[in-house]
Design a protein around this motif. Structure first.
Motif: not given
Length: 608
Positions: A24-29, A31-37, A64-71, A76-81
């Motif tokens: 679960x921790x790995x999956x969360x991290x 997802x976090x990496x994907x946001x930056x790229x 809009x694509x950028x903001x929606x994707x990040x949101x 999802x990451x908020x729920x996992x955390x």
């Protein structure tokens, strides 16, 4: 090798306590990496569109694509955390529980050693140092995150190293357009990674030395600080004006820790500037390389921003992967303290013979030439003790303070092992009996007994589950019935202030509850080790009168420097300087006019 074994043990422990937590921790991290790229890619596209004066609708589409994707990813990451946070807390609680259970199970004579107390402190603090289990899991997740970062970065960076044909550039521009110009970036990354790894190792070694050197001071600070917070000691602190004394003790530990912290900070600062300088060099080289490519129009400005970010992340991820291994190596040294303590073995021989009653219902305990001395002491607390105690007998153990009475009982209960000689149960050395089974034979009230801030019923039964009628019965027998009738919730009333609506009780009332606890156990041997010291001699005499009738079918042993218990006993053992110097009935010992007679006559006025 030891560190890698510790890492495997920790991973196994985490999986056992909270299955799926590391995943679960790995999956969360990840997802976090994907946001930056996502931000890098879409920001570079939007910047190039702005420079090219593209239609607003096209720019807004990418925004809009950028903001929606990040949101979406952030949600999802908020729920996992949330689950990660709960798991981290539960892991810490369960590990602390493991330390507590180990401490409850360890040999009493091992537990009281200074070295063992330090091991407990190291085990508890080692599991929290450098972030503890939470940081350990996070570092493992960082491996996956940084590997993903490297893959993302390389994919983004590949175009920057592809030469543009027929660029018409000469000199520096021509060099930057060649594929081999990447050597500049590779060298800078390698240098930065090596220096940061070396620096982390130095830092970790310095911090571990600091940790080990200050275990004792941390334990002392906790001891004195908790003393001030212990409300039951408040009367002594106020009556004896001990505030300055306690403050001085805390100040002493604070001063020592402050000195050590300054020393630690000084050593860390002397090496911390090196990676800072190297990181600045890395930033300079990356911006210069990519910026010059943009100047020579080998890449667009939007791509320049993307490549700088990707290169910086690549360098950081390579450094982090190496750093993670370094950090795990350092953390494993701290986590190993937990396993060192959990691996601490009892020296007590664990027998297997059960202590079930014999056909003739006879229990006989014999001390055969038993001697004992405490750790780090040359003086014997007991010397050449020979004595038999049989089922149903009533024995009084008397003598001056320090004569060896309580030591005699601790050996009987197998809290200590004899230095010399044997203790036998029905002719068999007690070493050969199952220890837990053997311990069930004794219901003991020591002079330093403890009650807990819990309900009266739980204190009496020493359990959360108990027979309410039995609890009430033994409390009545122990003389607590009248006070119990005034309790707001009866046996469910909490005592002391750690629990809600806790009721304060007197020392004498506490002793009666402790006696009730010994009765509730319904053990064949009932031992009172000066439990009535908070009562006056007349009240003590009355307690013993009642208690004598409570244990008619049991073996009872009364230890006291008062003589009130002796009239009811079949045999009286008189201890002096660790030896039994007299034994016999009250009348026999009075006739001998020895130490017992002198002790009795000195207190006779209280029993007339």
């Amino acid at each position: 090798m030891k560190n890698s074994q510790t890492i495997r043990k920790v991973m196994t422990l985490i999986h056992k306590l909270r299955p799926g937590h590391v995943s679960l921790v790995i999956a969360s991290r990840l997802i976090e990496a994907a946001i930056h790229y996502l931000s890098l890619v879409f920001s570079s596209i939007i910047l190039d569109l702005l420079i090219a004066r593209a239609p607003a609708s096209q720019i807004m589409k990418y925004a809009i694509i950028l903001v929606s994707s990040i949101a979406l990813i952030t949600f999802i990451r908020w729920g996992m955390e949330a689950f990660v946070s709960v798991n981290n807390q539960m892991l810490n609680e369960k590990i602390n529980q493991m330390v507590s259970l180990k401490t409850c199970d360890i040999d009493y004579d091992i537990l009281e050693k200074h070295e063992t107390l330090d091991m407990i402190t190291k085990a508890q603090e080692g599991m929290s140092s450098r972030g503890g289990i939470q940081a350990f899991c996070s570092n493992f997740a960082s491996l996956a995150e940084n590997i993903a970062n490297i893959i993302y970065s390389i994919i983004l960076l590949v175009p920057v190293f592809i030469p543009i044909p027929d660029s018409g550039l000469n000199g520096l521009g021509s060099f930057l357009n060649k594929g081999y110009s990447v050597v500049i970036l590779i060298f800078t990354i390698a240098l930065n990674t090596f220096i940061n790894i070396t620096n982390r190792k130095w830092e970790g070694k310095i911090q571990q030395i600091f940790f080990e050197r200050n275990v004792v001071w941390n334990r002392r600070y906790s001891y004195w600080f908790n003393m001030i917070g212990n409300y039951s000691l408040g009367k002594y602190i106020r009556l004896y004006k001990m505030g300055d004394f306690l403050s001085a003790k805390i100040e002493e530990t604070n001063s020592k820790m402050e000195s050590e912290c300054y020393n630690l900070r000084g050593k860390l600062q002397r090496i911390s500037w090196i990676p800072i300088v190297v990181n600045v060099l890395l930033q300079f080289v990356s911006y210069a390389y990519v910026g010059l490519k943009a100047v020579f129009k080998l890449i667009s400005l939007g791509n320049a921003m993307k490549y700088v970010g990707a290169y910086t992340n690549l360098a950081s991820s390579l450094q982090n992967i190496a750093g993670v291994f370094t950090e795990l190596d350092i953390e494993s040294k701290y986590l190993a303290y937990f396993y060192d303590y959990m691996a601490l073995e009892n020296k007590r021989y664990e027998g297997t013979i059960p202590t079930e009653k014999r056909d003739d219902n006879l229990f006989e305990i014999e001390f055969r030439n038993v001697s004992f001395k405490y750790l780090n002491s040359e003086k014997y607390a007991l010397r050449h003790v020979n004595q038999k105690i049989t089922l149903g007998s009533k024995t009084a153990v008397v003598g001056k303070n320090g004569a060896g009475k309580t030591t005699f009982i601790k050996l009987l209960c197998r809290l200590y092992e004899p230095t010399e000689g044997q203790i036998l149960l029905n002719g068999v050395d007690i070493h050969y009996y199952d220890y837990k089974d053997y311990a069930r034979l004794f219901g003991v009230v020591f002079q330093d007994f403890k009650l807990f801030s819990a309900s009266i019923g739980e204190n009496v039964a020493a359990s959360t589950d108990y027979d309410e009628n039995k609890v009430k019965g033994v409390l009545e027998k122990a003389g607590f019935g009248e006070r119990l009738a005034k309790m707001p919730e009866g046996i469910k009333t909490n005592i002391y202030q750690m629990e809600e609506n806790g009721v304060e009780i007197s020392g004498g009332e506490a002793q009666k509850i402790a006696i009730a606890r010994a009765l509730y156990k319904d053990a064949p041997f009932v031992i009172l080790d000066e439990p009535t010291s908070a009562l006056d001699p007349v009240a003590e005499y009355e307690i013993y009168q009642h208690f004598d009738s409570m244990v008619q079918d049991k073996t009872s042993i009364y230890i006291s420097h008062r003589m009130s218990s002796c009239r009811f006993c079949d045999n009286i053992l008189v201890f002096d300087e660790g030896e039994i110097i007299e034994s016999g009935s009250h009348d026999k010992l009075m006739a001998e006019n020895g130490l017992y007679s002198k002790l009795w006559n000195a207190q006779a006025q209280y029993y007339s």
